[in-house]
Design a protein around this motif. Structure first.
Motif, short mmCIF file in Angstrom:
data_model
loop_
_atom_site.label_atom_id
_atom_site.label_comp_id
_atom_site.label_asym_id
_atom_site.label_seq_id
_atom_site.Cartn_x
_atom_site.Cartn_y
_atom_site.Cartn_z
N PHE A 186 0.74 -0.73 -0.42
CA PHE A 186 0.34 0.03 0.34
C PHE A 186 0.56 1.30 0.27
CE2 PHE A 186 -2.30 -3.43 1.99
CZ PHE A 186 -3.39 -3.55 1.62
N ARG A 187 0.35 2.41 -0.36
CA ARG A 187 1.10 3.30 -0.57
C ARG A 187 -0.45 4.77 -0.33
NH1 ARG A 187 2.85 7.80 -5.31
NH2 ARG A 187 3.07 9.82 -3.53
N TYR A 188 -0.26 5.05 0.51
CA TYR A 188 -1.01 6.19 1.04
C TYR A 188 -0.48 7.68 0.70
CZ TYR A 188 -3.67 2.84 3.62
OH TYR A 188 -4.65 0.97 3.79
N PHE A 189 -1.14 8.35 -0.03
CA PHE A 189 -0.99 9.95 0.01
C PHE A 189 -0.89 11.10 0.59
CE2 PHE A 189 -3.37 8.03 -4.36
CZ PHE A 189 -2.02 8.06 -5.00
N PRO A 190 0.17 11.71 0.78
CA PRO A 190 -0.15 12.63 1.41
C PRO A 190 -1.71 13.18 2.15
CG PRO A 190 1.88 13.04 0.32
CD PRO A 190 0.54 11.99 -0.27
N ALA A 191 -1.48 13.64 3.33
CA ALA A 191 -2.92 14.20 3.65
C ALA A 191 -2.64 15.24 2.72
CB ALA A 191 -2.68 15.13 5.03
N THR A 192 -4.62 16.23 2.67
CA THR A 192 -4.69 17.56 2.05
C THR A 192 -4.86 18.68 3.32
OG1 THR A 192 -6.99 16.85 1.24
CG2 THR A 192 -5.54 16.41 -0.29
N GLU A 193 -5.30 19.24 2.81
CA GLU A 193 -5.85 20.90 3.91
C GLU A 193 -6.81 20.46 4.56
OE1 GLU A 193 -4.38 22.93 5.67
OE2 GLU A 193 -2.65 22.83 3.96
N SER A 194 -8.10 19.48 3.48
CA SER A 194 -9.19 19.12 4.17
C SER A 194 -9.66 17.82 4.67
CB SER A 194 -9.96 19.22 2.53
OG SER A 194 -9.67 19.10 2.11
N GLU A 195 -8.43 16.75 4.21
CA GLU A 195 -8.73 15.87 4.43
C GLU A 195 -7.33 14.49 5.02
OE1 GLU A 195 -10.48 12.44 4.80
OE2 GLU A 195 -11.84 12.75 3.62
N PHE A 253 3.19 -4.94 8.14
CA PHE A 253 4.46 -3.19 8.20
C PHE A 253 4.34 -2.56 8.05
CE2 PHE A 253 5.59 -6.93 5.67
CZ PHE A 253 6.99 -6.33 4.46
N GLN A 254 4.59 -1.66 9.03
CA GLN A 254 4.31 0.38 7.87
C GLN A 254 5.98 0.55 8.08
OE1 GLN A 254 1.75 2.06 10.47
NE2 GLN A 254 1.79 1.19 12.34
N ASP A 255 6.04 1.88 7.20
CA ASP A 255 7.06 2.13 7.58
C ASP A 255 7.35 2.74 8.23
OD1 ASP A 255 5.66 4.08 6.41
OD2 ASP A 255 6.76 4.97 4.53
N GLU A 256 8.69 3.95 9.14
CA GLU A 256 8.64 5.00 10.06
C GLU A 256 6.98 6.38 9.56
OE1 GLU A 256 10.44 6.32 6.18
OE2 GLU A 256 10.67 4.81 7.40
N VAL A 257 7.00 6.02 8.81
CA VAL A 257 5.78 6.88 9.12
C VAL A 257 4.09 7.04 9.92
CG1 VAL A 257 4.07 8.47 7.35
CG2 VAL A 257 6.12 8.33 6.76
N VAL A 270 -6.13 4.30 8.72
CA VAL A 270 -5.16 4.79 8.22
C VAL A 270 -5.56 6.47 8.53
CG1 VAL A 270 -3.80 4.94 6.99
CG2 VAL A 270 -4.38 2.87 7.60
N VAL A 271 -4.46 7.37 9.22
CA VAL A 271 -4.73 8.51 9.11
C VAL A 271 -3.32 8.88 8.26
CG1 VAL A 271 -4.79 10.88 10.85
CG2 VAL A 271 -5.77 9.33 11.30
N ARG A 272 -3.37 9.60 7.59
CA ARG A 272 -2.31 10.36 6.70
C ARG A 272 -1.45 11.27 7.14
NH1 ARG A 272 -4.69 12.09 0.58
NH2 ARG A 272 -7.27 12.50 1.98
N SER A 273 -0.37 11.41 7.23
CA SER A 273 0.39 12.79 7.51
C SER A 273 0.26 13.68 6.08
CB SER A 273 2.09 12.07 7.97
OG SER A 273 1.87 11.44 8.31
N LYS A 274 0.82 14.87 6.59
CA LYS A 274 1.01 16.00 5.70
C LYS A 274 2.15 15.65 5.50
CE LYS A 274 -2.50 19.52 7.15
NZ LYS A 274 -2.86 21.14 7.54
N ILE A 323 4.26 14.00 2.96
CA ILE A 323 4.73 12.31 3.03
C ILE A 323 3.68 11.26 2.82
CG2 ILE A 323 4.77 11.84 5.57
CD1 ILE A 323 7.92 11.30 5.00
N SER A 324 4.59 10.52 2.02
CA SER A 324 3.11 9.39 1.20
C SER A 324 3.62 8.49 2.82
CB SER A 324 3.69 8.55 0.23
OG SER A 324 3.36 9.33 -1.26
N ARG A 325 2.89 7.71 3.07
CA ARG A 325 3.32 6.18 3.64
C ARG A 325 2.73 4.62 3.53
NH1 ARG A 325 -0.97 1.65 6.23
NH2 ARG A 325 -0.20 1.32 8.28
N TYR A 326 4.14 4.08 3.63
CA TYR A 326 3.61 2.65 2.62
C TYR A 326 3.46 1.61 3.79
CZ TYR A 326 5.82 5.50 -1.01
OH TYR A 326 6.37 6.83 -2.21
#
Length: 318
Positions: A169-178, A195-199, A243-247, A249-252
Motif C-alpha cells: 500500500f501507498r497512502y498519499f499525503p494528507a490534504t488541507e481538508s482530508e 508492517f508499516q514504514d516509519e511514517v 489509517v490517518v495520513r500525514s501532511k 509525506i506518503s505512507r508505505y
C-alpha cells in the motif's frame, strides 16, 4: 485511563526447539485478552527477517513512484475468474485519491502481475508471502488454543490456502481538508498482518479512543478479523482500525490477509452457542458472497461510510 499502546507478543517460545512453556502460556494469555477486548497486538521474534521487510518496503516505494502510465499497465485484467483485483489498483474517494495498492495472489500464480523493470520485486514479495503463510498458520494454532478449541480444530476447518492474498500500500499525503487514508473499518478475513514504514498512521479503536500504532523495527501488527468474530460468536473481536495520513509525506505498508476459501460457509461454532446456551449472533453465510460485497465497496466506495457492507450485515437482532 486508556493504554497508549497495544500489547507486544514474543513468538520465540513457539519457534524454539527448547519449548518454553512459560513463554507460550504468557503469550496465549496476552493474545486472549487482546482479542477479547479489541482484536489487536504486535508480534516480535516471528521469524520474518527485518531486512526482508525493509527491502519489500523499499521496492514498493520505487514501484509506486513510477509514472501513472507505467503502473496502470499492471491493472487487473477484465473478467479475471479469481474475483480479486490482482495487480495495481488506485483507491478513489468520490472527491480525492487516498491510496494505491499492488495486490498479489499465491506465489507462482499466473494471475499475478509484476513490473518488468523491477525484477527483484517478484522474488522479495514471493519470499515474504510464503513466510506469512507460515506465520498465519502459527497464529491460527495459537488462537485455537486461546479459545480452548480441540487441537488443530481451526487448522482442519481452514485447511486450504487458496484465497490468502497480500498487498503493498501507498497512502498519499494528507490534504488541507482530508487526512483519512482509509476510514474506520474491520477486515473481512480471518487474521491480518501489517508492517508499516516509519511514517506510521495506523490507529486502533481501543476503549473508546483511537490509539496510534507506533512503528517498531522488526515488529508486525496482527489483528483478528470478521470470520474469527463470527466463528467465536463475538467472543473475539474483529479489530476496528483506520489509517490517518500525514501532511507532506506518503505512507508505505504491507498487509497479508490470512483468509478462508471463498466456497466456505461461515456461522458461529456450536462451542460458542448451543454448547454453552448462547444464541447465535450471526446468520450463516458464504465467504464468496461477503467478499464480493466488500470488494464492490473498495472498487466503488459508497458516498456515505455508513453504507459500506460490514459483518453487521449478517448480524441477528436480539
Amino acid at each position: 485511563m486508556v493504554s497508549s499502546s497495544i500489547p507486544t507478543v514474543d513468538l520465540s517460545p513457539f519457534l524454539s526447539e527448547e519449548g518454553d512453556e512459560h513463554g507460550k502460556k504468557e503469550a496465549i494469555e496476552t493474545i486472549t485478552q487482546a482479542c477479547s477486548e479489541h482484536g489487536f497486538f504486535n508480534i516480535m521474534n516471528h521469524g520474518i527477517p527485518t531486512d526482508l521487510m525493509s527491502k519489500a518496503l523499499q521496492l514498493s516505494k520505487t514501484f509506486f513512484q513510477y509514472p501513472p502510465e507505467e503502473k496502470l499497465k499492471l491493472s487487473p485484467a477484465g473478467g479475471c475468474d479469481c474475483e480479486l483485483p490482482i495487480g495495481y489498483n488506485i483507491q478513489p474517494d468520490h472527491s480525492v485519491d487516498k491510496n494505491e495498492y499492488f495486490l498479489v495472489f499465491q506465489p507462482g500464480s499466473s494471475l499475478n502481475k509484476y513490473p518488468e523493470n523491477l525484477p527483484e520485486l517478484r522474488s522479495v514479495i514471493e519470499d515474504l508471502y510464503t513466510r506469512f503463510v507460515g506465520i498465519g498458520s502459527l497464529l491460527e494454532s495459537i488462537i485455537n488454543d486461546c479459545l480452548g478449541l480441540p487441537p488443530n480444530f481451526l487448522k482442519e476447518y481452514n485447511n486450504e490456502r487458496e484465497w490468502d492474498f497480500m498487498a503493498a500500500f501507498r497512502y498519499f499525503p494528507a490534504t488541507e481538508s482530508e487526512a483519512n487514508g482509509i476510514t474506520e473499518h474491520e477486515d473481512g478475513n480471518c487474521i491480518t498482518f501489517v508492517f508499516q514504514d516509519e511514517v506510521g498512521g495506523l490507529e486502533v479503536h481501543k476503549d473508546g479512543e483511537w490509539i496510534p500504532v507506533v512503528p517498531a523495527e522488526g515488529q508486525i501488527v496482527v489483528n483478528v478479523a470478521d470470520f474469527i468474530q463470527v466463528l467465536t460468536n463475538k467472543k473475539f473481536k474483529s479489530a476496528t482500525h483506520r489509517v490517518v495520513r500525514s501532511k507532506g509525506i506518503s505512507r508505505y505498508s504491507f498487509g497479508f490477509f490470512y483468509n478462508l476459501h471463498w466456497d466456505k460457509w461461515v456461522e458461529p461454532l456450536p462451542q460458542f452457542t448451543a454448547e454453552i446456551g448462547e444464541p447465535p449472533k450471526y446468520k450463516r453465510f458464504q465467504v464468496r458472497e461477503y467478499q464480493k460485497m466488500r470488494m464492490m465497496n473498495k472498487l466503488d466506495p459508497p458516498a456515505r461510510p455508513e453504507d459500506e457492507i460490514g459483518i453487521t450485515y449478517y448480524a441477528i437482532d436480539t
